[in-house]
Write a protein that holds these residues in place. Structure first.
Motif, mmCIF file in Angstrom:
data_model
loop_
_atom_site.group_PDB
_atom_site.id
_atom_site.type_symbol
_atom_site.label_atom_id
_atom_site.label_comp_id
_atom_site.label_asym_id
_atom_site.label_seq_id
_atom_site.Cartn_x
_atom_site.Cartn_y
_atom_site.Cartn_z
ATOM 1 N N ARG A 115 83.670 50.381 -25.692
ATOM 2 C CA ARG A 115 84.685 51.175 -24.552
ATOM 3 C C ARG A 115 86.082 51.224 -24.842
ATOM 4 O O ARG A 115 86.424 52.474 -24.705
ATOM 5 N N LYS A 116 86.714 50.541 -25.572
ATOM 6 C CA LYS A 116 88.019 50.724 -25.945
ATOM 7 C C LYS A 116 88.142 52.239 -26.907
ATOM 8 O O LYS A 116 89.082 53.057 -26.766
ATOM 9 N N ARG A 117 87.173 52.139 -27.975
ATOM 10 C CA ARG A 117 87.184 53.072 -28.852
ATOM 11 C C ARG A 117 86.911 54.443 -27.873
ATOM 12 O O ARG A 117 87.519 55.703 -28.486
ATOM 13 N N ILE A 118 85.854 54.605 -27.215
ATOM 14 C CA ILE A 118 85.470 55.512 -26.466
ATOM 15 C C ILE A 118 86.689 56.103 -25.747
ATOM 16 O O ILE A 118 86.766 57.357 -25.664
ATOM 17 N N GLU A 119 87.160 55.142 -24.934
ATOM 18 C CA GLU A 119 88.308 55.732 -23.963
ATOM 19 C C GLU A 119 89.538 56.095 -24.805
ATOM 20 O O GLU A 119 90.240 57.287 -24.518
ATOM 21 N N ALA A 120 89.886 55.639 -25.945
ATOM 22 C CA ALA A 120 90.962 56.145 -26.697
ATOM 23 C C ALA A 120 90.646 57.416 -27.023
ATOM 24 O O ALA A 120 91.656 58.447 -27.188
ATOM 25 N N VAL A 121 89.553 57.831 -27.735
ATOM 26 C CA VAL A 121 89.230 58.961 -27.871
ATOM 27 C C VAL A 121 89.196 60.413 -27.056
ATOM 28 O O VAL A 121 89.598 61.402 -26.981
ATOM 29 N N MET A 122 88.405 59.795 -26.076
ATOM 30 C CA MET A 122 88.337 60.759 -24.719
ATOM 31 C C MET A 122 89.626 61.088 -24.067
ATOM 32 O O MET A 122 89.935 62.176 -23.431
ATOM 33 N N ASN A 123 90.543 60.023 -24.069
ATOM 34 C CA ASN A 123 91.818 60.220 -23.299
ATOM 35 C C ASN A 123 93.061 60.546 -24.255
ATOM 36 O O ASN A 123 94.066 60.731 -23.552
ATOM 37 N N ARG B 292 90.877 60.645 -18.291
ATOM 38 C CA ARG B 292 91.507 61.963 -17.668
ATOM 39 C C ARG B 292 90.560 62.526 -16.825
ATOM 40 O O ARG B 292 89.255 62.962 -17.273
ATOM 41 N N GLU B 293 91.037 63.175 -15.680
ATOM 42 C CA GLU B 293 90.131 64.154 -14.846
ATOM 43 C C GLU B 293 89.927 65.089 -15.708
ATOM 44 O O GLU B 293 90.574 65.940 -16.514
ATOM 45 N N GLY B 294 88.608 65.535 -15.434
ATOM 46 C CA GLY B 294 88.077 66.982 -15.999
ATOM 47 C C GLY B 294 87.297 66.582 -17.321
ATOM 48 O O GLY B 294 87.100 67.707 -18.108
ATOM 49 N N PHE B 295 87.067 65.511 -17.858
ATOM 50 C CA PHE B 295 86.486 65.139 -19.188
ATOM 51 C C PHE B 295 84.938 65.918 -18.966
ATOM 52 O O PHE B 295 84.252 66.123 -17.929
ATOM 53 N N SER B 296 84.481 65.840 -19.960
ATOM 54 C CA SER B 296 83.043 66.367 -20.401
ATOM 55 C C SER B 296 82.165 64.984 -20.501
ATOM 56 O O SER B 296 82.232 64.325 -21.352
ATOM 57 N N VAL B 297 81.141 64.918 -19.638
ATOM 58 C CA VAL B 297 80.137 63.745 -19.920
ATOM 59 C C VAL B 297 79.361 64.065 -21.116
ATOM 60 O O VAL B 297 78.992 63.121 -21.700
ATOM 61 N N GLU B 298 79.064 65.278 -21.322
ATOM 62 C CA GLU B 298 78.384 65.488 -22.768
ATOM 63 C C GLU B 298 79.174 64.991 -23.951
ATOM 64 O O GLU B 298 78.540 64.251 -24.908
ATOM 65 N N CYS B 299 80.624 65.106 -23.909
ATOM 66 C CA CYS B 299 81.383 64.557 -24.917
ATOM 67 C C CYS B 299 81.333 63.183 -24.725
ATOM 68 O O CYS B 299 81.470 62.394 -25.804
ATOM 69 N N LEU B 300 81.567 62.362 -23.587
ATOM 70 C CA LEU B 300 81.508 61.060 -23.264
ATOM 71 C C LEU B 300 80.173 60.368 -24.249
ATOM 72 O O LEU B 300 80.349 59.317 -24.698
ATOM 73 N N ARG B 301 78.941 61.090 -23.749
ATOM 74 C CA ARG B 301 77.604 60.516 -24.403
ATOM 75 C C ARG B 301 77.952 60.625 -25.837
ATOM 76 O O ARG B 301 77.269 59.608 -26.490
#
Length: 151
Positions: free
Chosen positions: A76-84, A57-66
């Motif tokens: 990747r699936k788990r990371i995207e699921a929680v980030m999105n 989703r636009e506006g995500f935090s790179v820090e949260c992604l890391r």
């Protein structure tokens, strides 16, 4: 298409016109405003972006992604699921009194269809799983929608 009786989901529709009722489109014209319509457009046609190997989703935090990359072991699936993910009860203020299971189920079903269409249109060479658990036994705060790449 998610089913739902608009007269049940929006009870005041029946009260308009001295009890003769009003259709949902006319009700939106009478009760809505353009500022809210613009705000809701970000929910009902969300902006997605590609970053590295992710679709987020636009506006995500790179820090949260890391942080989630470490917590999820780089999966990747788990990371995207929680980030999105988006909690549906967070669409409105916590003081919003008209939240109900039926309304969240309807909105979740609509958002699932919107996300599926938007992701397929914006990323035609990628495949996604859009997930919304429509179990009726969950707490209202547990209703959420998310997505992740499957390829």
């Amino acid at each position: 298409m998610p089913t739902g009786d608009f007269n049940e989901l929006i009870p005041e529709l029946k009260e308009w016109n001295n009890g003769q009722g009003i259709d949902v489109r006319t009700w939106v014209e009478c009760e809505g405003n353009f500022r809210m319509a613009i705000g809701y457009s970000t929910l009902f046609w969300p902006r997605f972006t590609e970053f590295e190997d992710y679709v987020l989703r636009e506006g995500f935090s790179v820090e949260c992604l890391r942080d989630f990359q470490q917590q999820c072991g780089g999966e990747r699936k788990r990371i995207e699921a929680v980030m999105n993910h988006l909690h549906l009860d967070g669409i409105q203020s916590t003081s919003c009194e008209d939240i109900s299971r039926d309304r969240l189920l309807y909105l979740g079903g609509v958002l699932r269809e919107i996300y599926q269409a938007k992701l397929a249109w914006q990323f035609p060479n990628k495949r996604f799983e859009v997930f919304f658990d429509d179990s009726v036994l969950m707490k209202l705060a547990d209703y959420q929608i998310t997505f992740y790449q499957t390829t």
